[in-house]
Design an enzyme around this catalytic site. Sequence first.
Site, PDB file in Angstrom:
ATOM      1  N   ASP A  44      -7.040   0.420  -4.042  1.00 46.81           N
ATOM      2  CA  ASP A  44      -5.663   0.174  -3.763  1.00 46.81           C
ATOM      3  C   ASP A  44      -4.578   0.912  -4.494  1.00 46.81           C
ATOM      4  O   ASP A  44      -5.002   0.843  -5.859  1.00 46.81           O
ATOM      5  CB  ASP A  44      -5.466  -1.381  -4.295  1.00 46.81           C
ATOM      6  CG  ASP A  44      -4.063  -1.847  -4.031  1.00 46.81           C
ATOM      7  OD1 ASP A  44      -3.453  -1.815  -2.770  1.00 46.81           O
ATOM      8  OD2 ASP A  44      -3.365  -2.073  -4.848  1.00 46.81           O
ATOM      9  N   TYR A  49       3.191   4.480  -7.334  1.00 44.99           N
ATOM     10  CA  TYR A  49       2.038   4.507  -8.562  1.00 44.99           C
ATOM     11  C   TYR A  49       2.308   5.939  -9.097  1.00 44.99           C
ATOM     12  O   TYR A  49       1.734   6.184 -10.099  1.00 44.99           O
ATOM     13  CB  TYR A  49       0.830   4.089  -8.380  1.00 44.99           C
ATOM     14  CG  TYR A  49       0.795   2.630  -8.130  1.00 44.99           C
ATOM     15  CD1 TYR A  49       1.825   1.657  -8.259  1.00 44.99           C
ATOM     16  CD2 TYR A  49      -0.564   2.191  -7.794  1.00 44.99           C
ATOM     17  CE1 TYR A  49       1.616   0.177  -7.708  1.00 44.99           C
ATOM     18  CE2 TYR A  49      -0.748   0.747  -7.351  1.00 44.99           C
ATOM     19  CZ  TYR A  49       0.348  -0.119  -7.511  1.00 44.99           C
ATOM     20  OH  TYR A  49       0.236  -1.386  -6.765  1.00 44.99           O
ATOM     21  N   LYS A  74       0.930   1.750  -0.183  1.00 43.75           N
ATOM     22  CA  LYS A  74       1.870   0.974   0.052  1.00 43.75           C
ATOM     23  C   LYS A  74       3.042   2.045   0.108  1.00 43.75           C
ATOM     24  O   LYS A  74       3.382   2.982  -0.624  1.00 43.75           O
ATOM     25  CB  LYS A  74       2.473   0.286  -1.105  1.00 43.75           C
ATOM     26  CG  LYS A  74       0.974  -0.605  -1.733  1.00 43.75           C
ATOM     27  CD  LYS A  74       1.434  -1.578  -2.660  1.00 43.75           C
ATOM     28  CE  LYS A  74      -0.085  -2.182  -3.419  1.00 43.75           C
ATOM     29  NZ  LYS A  74      -0.625  -1.361  -4.282  1.00 43.75           N
ATOM     30  N   HIS A 107       5.579  -2.249   0.149  1.00 42.51           N
ATOM     31  CA  HIS A 107       5.399  -2.594  -1.388  1.00 42.51           C
ATOM     32  C   HIS A 107       6.021  -3.959  -1.641  1.00 42.51           C
ATOM     33  O   HIS A 107       5.553  -4.750  -2.442  1.00 42.51           O
ATOM     34  CB  HIS A 107       5.863  -1.564  -2.291  1.00 42.51           C
ATOM     35  CG  HIS A 107       5.161  -1.361  -3.535  1.00 42.51           C
ATOM     36  ND1 HIS A 107       4.632   0.002  -4.165  1.00 42.51           N
ATOM     37  CD2 HIS A 107       5.135  -2.413  -4.338  1.00 42.51           C
ATOM     38  CE1 HIS A 107       4.161  -0.731  -5.231  1.00 42.51           C
ATOM     39  NE2 HIS A 107       4.473  -1.707  -5.494  1.00 42.51           N
TER      40      HIS A 107
END
Length: 296
Positions: A44, A49, A74, A107
Amino acid sequence: MTPTLTLNNGVTLPAIGLGVFQSAPEETAAAVAEALRVGYRHIDTAAAYGNEREVGEGIRRSGVNRDDIFIETKVWVSDFGYEKTLHAFEKATGKLGIDTLDLLILHQPAPDRFDTTIGAYKALETLLADGKVRAIGVSNFMPHHLERLIRETEVVPAVNQVELHPYFTQSEVQAADAARGILTQAWSPIGGITFYPGWGDETRRSVLDDATIADIARAHGKTPAQVMLRWGIQQGRSVIPKSTNPARIAENFDVFDFALSRDDLHRIDALDTGVRGGPDPDQPRAAFYDRVIDEA
Ligand code: A2P
């Protein structure tokens, strides 16, 4: 093989995956390759990120066939809106070095611009219809966000990924998800958010140090992290613990040789404080939302 969960469109998802939130880019490829080596088949990540490229590199480095890995990412808020989200798919797959995604989720809701949240979700529906993603969903949605999304769109989300650990069990969100056939996926399943520096009050308690969890762990000859992951899996949730440490990556995957009793599960449920460690999804954070996700 990892036990799997079946999503509301029939697609299966390994119950445990590797999370990479706050994994530094230089550590991410190694962590992903190591997780795949010890048997994980679900990763994931998220555009926000900043490590999708390294996730892709870790997958290639592992030698494991891409089709045997469930890859989830996401869309960040600055890419919400129909056209921008279609493009966000291109950015994500370009960075990951793959053609299709197994699961693409929003997200978080953007409460002060929910129309763009809806537009983004409609783009996910198009990607699903076009066979570019195998399942679509959301993250950090509260029941009223789900209600509005479902009212204004066609495909019920397959997954809602939310903060969920013994100190914040989100029973209302879990019930709202279950009522709609949405799988609840736990982020920070061992409560990392209760001790990450810079997130909240530094005097807060870490779930990893909880006496009840330690007691249950001792009784089963397991670690507190393993007990929390087992609690999530036994209650039917998908869990995605983050670690970049090889020993802890292996430890977190070693949760299929014991079972918690009903009493253990209840004792852990009772630890809920009702206090979240992460941000409130209903509080707009414009500056944070505007962070730009770079091109592939
Ligand atoms: P590290 O990457 O150094 O292992 P969560 O996924 O619940 O947010 O938790 C992630 C945090 O917990 C990270 O700080 C991670 O650090 C740490 N962590 C991961 N696995 C374990 C474990 N088995 N025992 C203790 N800490 C862990």
